[in-house]
Design a protein around this motif. Structure first.
Motif, short mmCIF file in Angstrom:
data_model
loop_
_atom_site.label_atom_id
_atom_site.label_comp_id
_atom_site.label_asym_id
_atom_site.label_seq_id
_atom_site.Cartn_x
_atom_site.Cartn_y
_atom_site.Cartn_z
N LYS A 1 40.42 37.50 37.29
CA LYS A 1 39.45 38.37 36.61
C LYS A 1 38.21 38.61 37.45
O LYS A 1 37.58 39.66 37.34
CB LYS A 1 39.07 37.74 35.26
N LEU A 2 37.86 37.62 38.28
CA LEU A 2 36.66 37.77 39.11
C LEU A 2 36.88 38.72 40.28
O LEU A 2 35.92 39.21 40.87
CB LEU A 2 36.22 36.39 39.63
N LYS A 3 38.14 38.96 40.65
CA LYS A 3 38.43 39.88 41.76
C LYS A 3 38.22 41.33 41.32
O LYS A 3 38.23 41.66 40.13
CB LYS A 3 39.86 39.70 42.24
N VAL A 4 38.04 42.19 42.33
CA VAL A 4 37.86 43.63 42.04
C VAL A 4 39.22 44.22 41.70
O VAL A 4 40.15 44.21 42.52
CB VAL A 4 37.25 44.35 43.26
N GLN A 5 39.34 44.72 40.52
CA GLN A 5 40.60 45.27 40.05
C GLN A 5 40.76 46.71 40.55
O GLN A 5 39.80 47.49 40.52
CB GLN A 5 40.67 45.25 38.52
N PRO A 6 41.95 47.07 41.03
CA PRO A 6 42.16 48.47 41.46
C PRO A 6 42.10 49.43 40.28
O PRO A 6 42.52 49.10 39.16
CB PRO A 6 43.55 48.43 42.09
N LYS A 7 41.58 50.58 40.56
CA LYS A 7 41.46 51.59 39.52
C LYS A 7 42.80 52.25 39.26
O LYS A 7 43.49 52.67 40.19
CB LYS A 7 40.43 52.64 39.94
N LYS A 8 43.18 52.31 38.02
CA LYS A 8 44.43 52.94 37.64
C LYS A 8 44.23 54.44 37.48
O LYS A 8 43.34 54.86 36.73
CB LYS A 8 44.96 52.34 36.34
N CYS A 9 45.02 55.18 38.20
CA CYS A 9 44.93 56.65 38.17
C CYS A 9 46.14 57.20 37.44
O CYS A 9 47.28 56.84 37.74
CB CYS A 9 44.85 57.22 39.58
N PHE A 10 45.89 58.08 36.52
CA PHE A 10 46.95 58.73 35.77
C PHE A 10 46.98 60.21 36.12
O PHE A 10 45.95 60.80 36.46
CB PHE A 10 46.72 58.55 34.26
#
Length: 455
Positions: free
Chosen positions: A71-80
């Motif tokens: 959770k502390l890591k930068v999560q990739p942005k989900k693109c739709f």
């Protein structure tokens, strides 16, 4: 009389008084619990169950810690997807140029507008499957397309006013048995040059074409003016006559189709034919003077053909090598050196290596190409303004030798930096403008680099 031999002291405890493992924390137990202790078989089962429970709790705690760290890591942005468009059949490939998306289909080509994602035009005159496509914007709503079909034919198109115009098939011959197969196509940025890699039955070569895009744009402007004049004529005739809707449709469409049929664009001009380097054999020179005559000015490295090593010396060296490493050669198997049949090539913008500072060139138009063949150590650079005589082999203008055979290469978007990856898992970054390496990176052993890209 009883005489004591040893001094008076506390006797050591006997075995029956030893502390049991189950009674280590006896002082914490309830005295009434002694009567509830399980017999031996059940005590062992209880211990095993408690061990399983503790192991499960450790696994749960470990997973919770990993989840918290994730959770502390930068999560990739989900693109739709914001929009989609339907194609007829399967989409084999696509290319983007300007506001259009060109899709290769099992039965031809199709163009879609990115504004409304609608199919604006299709081409299926040859009824062939398009496997690869490249596109470039020429300006003035004109685009050039280079496509390869399932039979290895290279098709050159011009797209203007939402219509495909076939210019030429680059590897078309009258005798089908003499036809060569196109395995790779590259279109320069801006659409000034195009390159195709062809393979025959026993040989391969590279053809570089210059595209007359200025004459194409002129012809497209004339065609647009003629279409506008035809449309104005159709509107005036529609106002003057009270014809039916079918007649009006014919008055609008016939002049435009006739104009498109009469348009003939200039074919591309073949500039260079680059062939793979031949294997180095024994010298044909009688002395050093004959070899020096073949060297131009001594300012560059060559491919190694101008030497004084005789065939007998080559044979002697090969015999010594085979006798020394015979057991290793028999285990791995020796393959005879063959002429390569695949090459990787890039269009290169002006730099000091290709053109001098005294020559005036446009900075956004390529002036040369860089080529390396499979299994070869040399990265060869050729100028595009060559004047090659007939039946003569084209020699490179600049040769960059590498320590190992080149596996793959990449050129940056600015065309200044060149990356060469060798078969020994080393990556070298070259400054093409100055002509010296910037860095050399060694990857882990027993790794083979298949592709490399600049971000």
């Amino acid at each position: 009389v009883n005489t004591r031999k040893h001094p008076l002291r506390i006797p050591p405890p006997s075995e029956k008084d030893w502390q049991k493992e189950d009674e280590e924390d006896f002082f914490l137990l309830d005295p009434d619990r002694k009567r509830d202790v399980l017999p031996q078989p059940f005590r062992m089962i209880n211990k095993l169950v408690m061990q399983v429970f503790e192991s499960a709790m450790e696994i749960i705690e470990r997973r919770e810690m990993l989840r918290e760290a994730q959770k502390l890591k930068v999560q990739p942005k989900k693109c739709f997807p914001t929009a989609e468009f339907q194609v007829t059949g399967r989409a084999n490939c696509l290319a983007v140029s300007g506001k259009y998306i060109f899709v290769g289909l099992p039965m031809g080509l199709s163009a879609f507008n990115m504004c409304d994602f609608k199919d604006v035009c299709a081409w299926n005159a040859a009824k062939t499957e398009i496997c690869a496509i490249h596109a470039s914007d020429l300006g003035n709503e004109c685009h050039v397309l280079l496509a390869v079909d399932e039979m290895g034919l290279a098709w050159l198109f011009c797209f203007h006013r939402e219509s495909f115009l076939l210019i030429k098939m680059l590897n078309e011959v009258e005798d089908i048995s003499q036809r060569s197969t196109c395995v790779e196509v590259v279109l320069s940025r801006g659409g000034d040059y195009a390159g195709i890699l062809l393979q025959g039955n026993t040989k391969a070569w590279l053809e570089i074409y210059q595209l007359p895009k200025d004459s194409w744009l002129t012809e497209m402007e004339k065609m647009a003016e003629s279409a506008e004049a035809a449309e104005e004529l159709a509107c005036s005739e529609r106002r003057s006559s009270c014809s039916s809707e079918v007649g009006t449709f014919l008055l609008q469409e016939l002049p435009v189709s006739a104009i498109q049929a009469d348009v003939e664009l200039d074919p591309p001009v073949l500039l260079l034919t680059v062939r793979p380097p031949k294997p180095i054999t024994g010298t044909s020179f009688k002395g050093p003077l004959d070899a020096l005559k073949e060297v131009d000015d001594g300012s560059m490295l060559g491919l190694g053909y101008n030497h004084l090593i005789k065939d007998s010396q080559w044979e002697l060296q090969e015999a010594i090598f085979c006798s020394t490493y015979q057991e290793y050669l028999e285990a791995e198997g020796v393959t005879k050196e063959e002429i390569p049949r695949y090459a990787t090539f890039h269009f290169l913008l002006p730099s000091r290596i290709l053109v001098g500072p005294e020559i005036e060139v446009q900075p956004d138009i390529p002036v040369g190409i860089g080529v390396h063949w499979d299994g070869n150590h040399n990265f060869c650079l050729y100028l595009l303004n060559h004047s090659v005589k007939a039946n003569s082999d084209l020699k490179p203008d600049v040769v960059w030798p590498c320590a190992a055979p080149i596996a793959c290469s990449a050129v940056s978007s600015c065309s200044r930096y060149l990356a060469l990856a060798g078969e020994d898992a080393t990556i070298t970054i070259w400054d093409k403008h100055l002509g010296y390496p910037l860095s050399v990176t060694a990857i882990l052993e027993e790794r083979f680099i298949r592709s490399i890209h600049f971000l």
